[in-house]
Design a protein around this motif. Structure first.
Motif, PDB file in Angstrom:
ATOM      1  N   TYR A 163       0.830  -1.207   0.000  1.00  0.00           N
ATOM      2  CA  TYR A 163       0.000   0.000   0.000  1.00  0.00           C
ATOM      3  C   TYR A 163       0.866   1.258   0.000  1.00  0.00           C
ATOM      4  O   TYR A 163       0.562   2.239  -0.676  1.00  0.00           O
ATOM      5  CB  TYR A 163      -0.926  -0.005   1.214  1.00  0.00           C
ATOM      6  CG  TYR A 163      -1.782   1.233   1.352  1.00  0.00           C
ATOM      7  CD1 TYR A 163      -3.010   1.333   0.709  1.00  0.00           C
ATOM      8  CD2 TYR A 163      -1.354   2.314   2.138  1.00  0.00           C
ATOM      9  CE1 TYR A 163      -3.796   2.467   0.837  1.00  0.00           C
ATOM     10  CE2 TYR A 163      -2.137   3.452   2.264  1.00  0.00           C
ATOM     11  CZ  TYR A 163      -3.353   3.525   1.614  1.00  0.00           C
ATOM     12  OH  TYR A 163      -4.124   4.653   1.742  1.00  0.00           O
ATOM     13  N   PHE A 164       1.948   1.232   0.756  1.00  0.00           N
ATOM     14  CA  PHE A 164       2.826   2.396   0.891  1.00  0.00           C
ATOM     15  C   PHE A 164       3.979   2.388  -0.111  1.00  0.00           C
ATOM     16  O   PHE A 164       4.404   3.445  -0.579  1.00  0.00           O
ATOM     17  CB  PHE A 164       3.415   2.457   2.307  1.00  0.00           C
ATOM     18  CG  PHE A 164       2.404   2.713   3.380  1.00  0.00           C
ATOM     19  CD1 PHE A 164       1.930   3.986   3.617  1.00  0.00           C
ATOM     20  CD2 PHE A 164       1.920   1.671   4.156  1.00  0.00           C
ATOM     21  CE1 PHE A 164       0.998   4.228   4.613  1.00  0.00           C
ATOM     22  CE2 PHE A 164       0.993   1.898   5.154  1.00  0.00           C
ATOM     23  CZ  PHE A 164       0.521   3.178   5.381  1.00  0.00           C
ATOM     24  N   ASN A 165       4.522   1.220  -0.386  1.00  0.00           N
ATOM     25  CA  ASN A 165       5.728   1.125  -1.201  1.00  0.00           C
ATOM     26  C   ASN A 165       5.362   1.067  -2.684  1.00  0.00           C
ATOM     27  O   ASN A 165       4.859   0.053  -3.178  1.00  0.00           O
ATOM     28  CB  ASN A 165       6.525  -0.122  -0.801  1.00  0.00           C
ATOM     29  CG  ASN A 165       7.860  -0.212  -1.503  1.00  0.00           C
ATOM     30  OD1 ASN A 165       8.040   0.271  -2.617  1.00  0.00           O
ATOM     31  ND2 ASN A 165       8.815  -0.863  -0.855  1.00  0.00           N
ATOM     32  N   GLN A 166       5.649   2.158  -3.380  1.00  0.00           N
ATOM     33  CA  GLN A 166       5.392   2.240  -4.818  1.00  0.00           C
ATOM     34  C   GLN A 166       6.706   2.405  -5.600  1.00  0.00           C
ATOM     35  O   GLN A 166       6.712   2.897  -6.726  1.00  0.00           O
ATOM     36  CB  GLN A 166       4.466   3.422  -5.125  1.00  0.00           C
ATOM     37  CG  GLN A 166       3.151   3.395  -4.363  1.00  0.00           C
ATOM     38  CD  GLN A 166       2.310   2.169  -4.683  1.00  0.00           C
ATOM     39  OE1 GLN A 166       2.255   1.747  -5.838  1.00  0.00           O
ATOM     40  NE2 GLN A 166       1.677   1.598  -3.671  1.00  0.00           N
ATOM     41  N   ARG A 167       7.792   1.965  -5.000  1.00  0.00           N
ATOM     42  CA  ARG A 167       9.096   2.117  -5.640  1.00  0.00           C
ATOM     43  C   ARG A 167       9.167   1.296  -6.926  1.00  0.00           C
ATOM     44  O   ARG A 167       8.536   0.238  -7.044  1.00  0.00           O
ATOM     45  CB  ARG A 167      10.215   1.681  -4.685  1.00  0.00           C
ATOM     46  CG  ARG A 167      10.279   2.493  -3.383  1.00  0.00           C
ATOM     47  CD  ARG A 167      11.404   1.983  -2.501  1.00  0.00           C
ATOM     48  NE  ARG A 167      12.705   2.242  -3.104  1.00  0.00           N
ATOM     49  CZ  ARG A 167      13.461   3.308  -2.856  1.00  0.00           C
ATOM     50  NH1 ARG A 167      13.027   4.234  -2.006  1.00  0.00           N
ATOM     51  NH2 ARG A 167      14.626   3.459  -3.441  1.00  0.00           N
ATOM     52  N   GLN A 168      10.001   1.752  -7.848  1.00  0.00           N
ATOM     53  CA  GLN A 168      10.157   1.085  -9.139  1.00  0.00           C
ATOM     54  C   GLN A 168      11.530   0.437  -9.275  1.00  0.00           C
ATOM     55  O   GLN A 168      11.904  -0.005 -10.364  1.00  0.00           O
ATOM     56  CB  GLN A 168       9.960   2.101 -10.277  1.00  0.00           C
ATOM     57  CG  GLN A 168       8.599   2.776 -10.276  1.00  0.00           C
ATOM     58  CD  GLN A 168       7.459   1.785 -10.490  1.00  0.00           C
ATOM     59  OE1 GLN A 168       7.522   0.933 -11.379  1.00  0.00           O
ATOM     60  NE2 GLN A 168       6.414   1.893  -9.667  1.00  0.00           N
ATOM     61  N   ASP A 169      12.298   0.379  -8.177  1.00  0.00           N
ATOM     62  CA  ASP A 169      13.646  -0.192  -8.246  1.00  0.00           C
ATOM     63  C   ASP A 169      13.660  -1.559  -7.565  1.00  0.00           C
ATOM     64  O   ASP A 169      12.609  -2.185  -7.376  1.00  0.00           O
ATOM     65  CB  ASP A 169      14.669   0.759  -7.617  1.00  0.00           C
ATOM     66  CG  ASP A 169      14.354   1.053  -6.142  1.00  0.00           C
ATOM     67  OD1 ASP A 169      13.390   0.470  -5.604  1.00  0.00           O
ATOM     68  OD2 ASP A 169      15.077   1.880  -5.544  1.00  0.00           O
ATOM     69  N   ASN A 170      14.837  -2.021  -7.149  1.00  0.00           N
ATOM     70  CA  ASN A 170      14.963  -3.340  -6.528  1.00  0.00           C
ATOM     71  C   ASN A 170      14.420  -3.399  -5.109  1.00  0.00           C
ATOM     72  O   ASN A 170      14.482  -4.452  -4.471  1.00  0.00           O
ATOM     73  CB  ASN A 170      16.434  -3.772  -6.519  1.00  0.00           C
ATOM     74  CG  ASN A 170      16.938  -4.142  -7.900  1.00  0.00           C
ATOM     75  OD1 ASN A 170      16.148  -4.466  -8.787  1.00  0.00           O
ATOM     76  ND2 ASN A 170      18.247  -4.084  -8.091  1.00  0.00           N
ATOM     77  N   TYR A 171      13.917  -2.274  -4.604  1.00  0.00           N
ATOM     78  CA  TYR A 171      13.352  -2.244  -3.267  1.00  0.00           C
ATOM     79  C   TYR A 171      11.839  -1.990  -3.301  1.00  0.00           C
ATOM     80  O   TYR A 171      11.242  -1.603  -2.298  1.00  0.00           O
ATOM     81  CB  TYR A 171      14.055  -1.181  -2.419  1.00  0.00           C
ATOM     82  CG  TYR A 171      15.502  -1.542  -2.155  1.00  0.00           C
ATOM     83  CD1 TYR A 171      15.866  -2.324  -1.064  1.00  0.00           C
ATOM     84  CD2 TYR A 171      16.512  -1.125  -3.027  1.00  0.00           C
ATOM     85  CE1 TYR A 171      17.189  -2.678  -0.839  1.00  0.00           C
ATOM     86  CE2 TYR A 171      17.842  -1.472  -2.811  1.00  0.00           C
ATOM     87  CZ  TYR A 171      18.166  -2.251  -1.714  1.00  0.00           C
ATOM     88  OH  TYR A 171      19.479  -2.600  -1.486  1.00  0.00           O
ATOM     89  N   GLY A 172      11.224  -2.228  -4.443  1.00  0.00           N
ATOM     90  CA  GLY A 172       9.781  -2.086  -4.576  1.00  0.00           C
ATOM     91  C   GLY A 172       9.240  -3.105  -5.550  1.00  0.00           C
ATOM     92  O   GLY A 172       9.989  -3.766  -6.271  1.00  0.00           O
TER      93      GLY A 172
END
Length: 333
Positions: A163-172
């Motif tokens: 819900y909170f994490n919308q990252r586009q890298d290796n941590y999302g």
């Protein structure tokens, strides 16, 4: 038949009972963060009463954290010396103790309240380094391990929550990526601090659309186990263990599924208040370890009476004042 006062093993830790005391706030410190005599007395009463494992009050590593005024201080001048006395008290009763790290905000150097989506790669490395250093400090002070609080609504709980994490890298994105920030921390701690217990506190689910589900939290726990976590503790805002021996509470159904999915021990947190109900849970589910918090605020040594009498009920009335008012003392007793 299992009993709450069974001697047992929690991973590499030998416990005198199945009861885990989980701390919350610490408001009895003196000026400068130094420990008051009441704190030493509290730990002695808890450790000497029959508790199997102690998890400390929540520590923060940033004085600007949302909960810093109510939490234990990891960075005051007397930390190692004074908490070595605390851990020695616990060890004198053969009770292991973990330092609980819980932080709500994170200062990445540019933003005092950087959210998970805001962190750069450098910000992630800074956060990881600070958590690893916290583990080192706990070790210097004699703690047997660290519990990293990734439950409730603390920072890392938000980081791993879709819900909170919308990252586009290796941590999302997928579960493995969102948990990566914690997995990398665990791997470093286990590699550099052999024998140091790493426990992780997680939520079973939340009520947000596209948030944490029961299936997702089990996948999260599997990733944490794969990284080297030694135990998992479940936490939730409202848990009822009312159980008549016939139909299991939904939370216990989830707990049984989680326990069956992992090879590391699971600690069940919640609102149990009497010995009979706790033994019922132990003997009608796969649960092996039960944590309690507020009953120890109401009466630090209540387990001694339970053990002597073979039965008992906490005087804690679940009024929640100690938690909501953020104090380490009880308003009623």
């Amino acid at each position: 038949m299992k009993d709450i006062f069974d001697e047992c093993q929690l991973g590499d830790l030998k416990l005198n009972s199945r009861i885990v005391r989980t701390g919350t706030w610490e408001t009895e410190t003196e000026e400068g963060g130094f420990l008051s005599p009441a704190i030493y007395d509290k730990y002695e009463r808890i450790a000497g009463s029959g508790t199997g494992l102690i998890i400390s009050e929540m520590f923060v590593f940033d004085r600007k954290d949302r909960f810093a005024p109510y939490s234990a201080n990891l960075n005051y001048l007397g930390f190692v010396k004074e908490y070595k006395m605390v851990t020695d008290i616990c060890h004198n009763f053969d009770v292991p103790i973990l330092g609980q790290l819980a932080f709500f905000y994170y200062d990445d150097g540019d933003n005092q309240k950087a959210e998970p989506n805001d962190l750069t790669a450098e910000g992630i490395r800074k956060l990881q380094a600070e958590v690893i250093m916290a583990a080192k400090k706990f070790s210097f002070a004699g703690f047997d391990g660290i519990q990293i609080d990734m439950g409730n609504n603390f920072y890392l709980a938000r980081f791993i929550n879709p819900y909170f994490n919308q990252r586009q890298d290796n941590y999302g994105g997928n579960t493995e990526n969102r948990v990566r920030i914690a997995s990398e921390i665990i791997k470093v701690i286990k590699k550099t601090m052999p024998g140091f217990h790493v426990s992780i506190r997680i939520n079973p689910w939340d009520v947000r659309k596209d948030g944490m589900t029961a299936d997702e939290s089990i996948r999260v726990a599997k990733e944490l186990e794969k990284a080297g976590a030694d135990s998992i503790q479940l936490t939730a805002r409202t848990i009822s263990y009312l159980y008549d021996g016939k139909e299991k509470n939904p939370f216990l159904v989830y707990a049984d599924e989680l326990i069956g999915s992992l090879d590391v021990p699971v600690i069940l947190g919640g609102s149990l208040r009497d010995m009979k109900s706790m033994n019922d849970v132990l003997n009608h589910s796969n649960v092996e370890f039960l944590s309690m918090s507020k009953p120890f605020v109401a009466q630090a040594d209540f387990l001694a009476d339970w053990k002597a009498n073979g039965e008992g009920e906490s005087i804690c009335q679940s009024c929640n004042n100690c938690y909501s008012k953020k104090t380490s003392t009880c308003f009623k007793y």
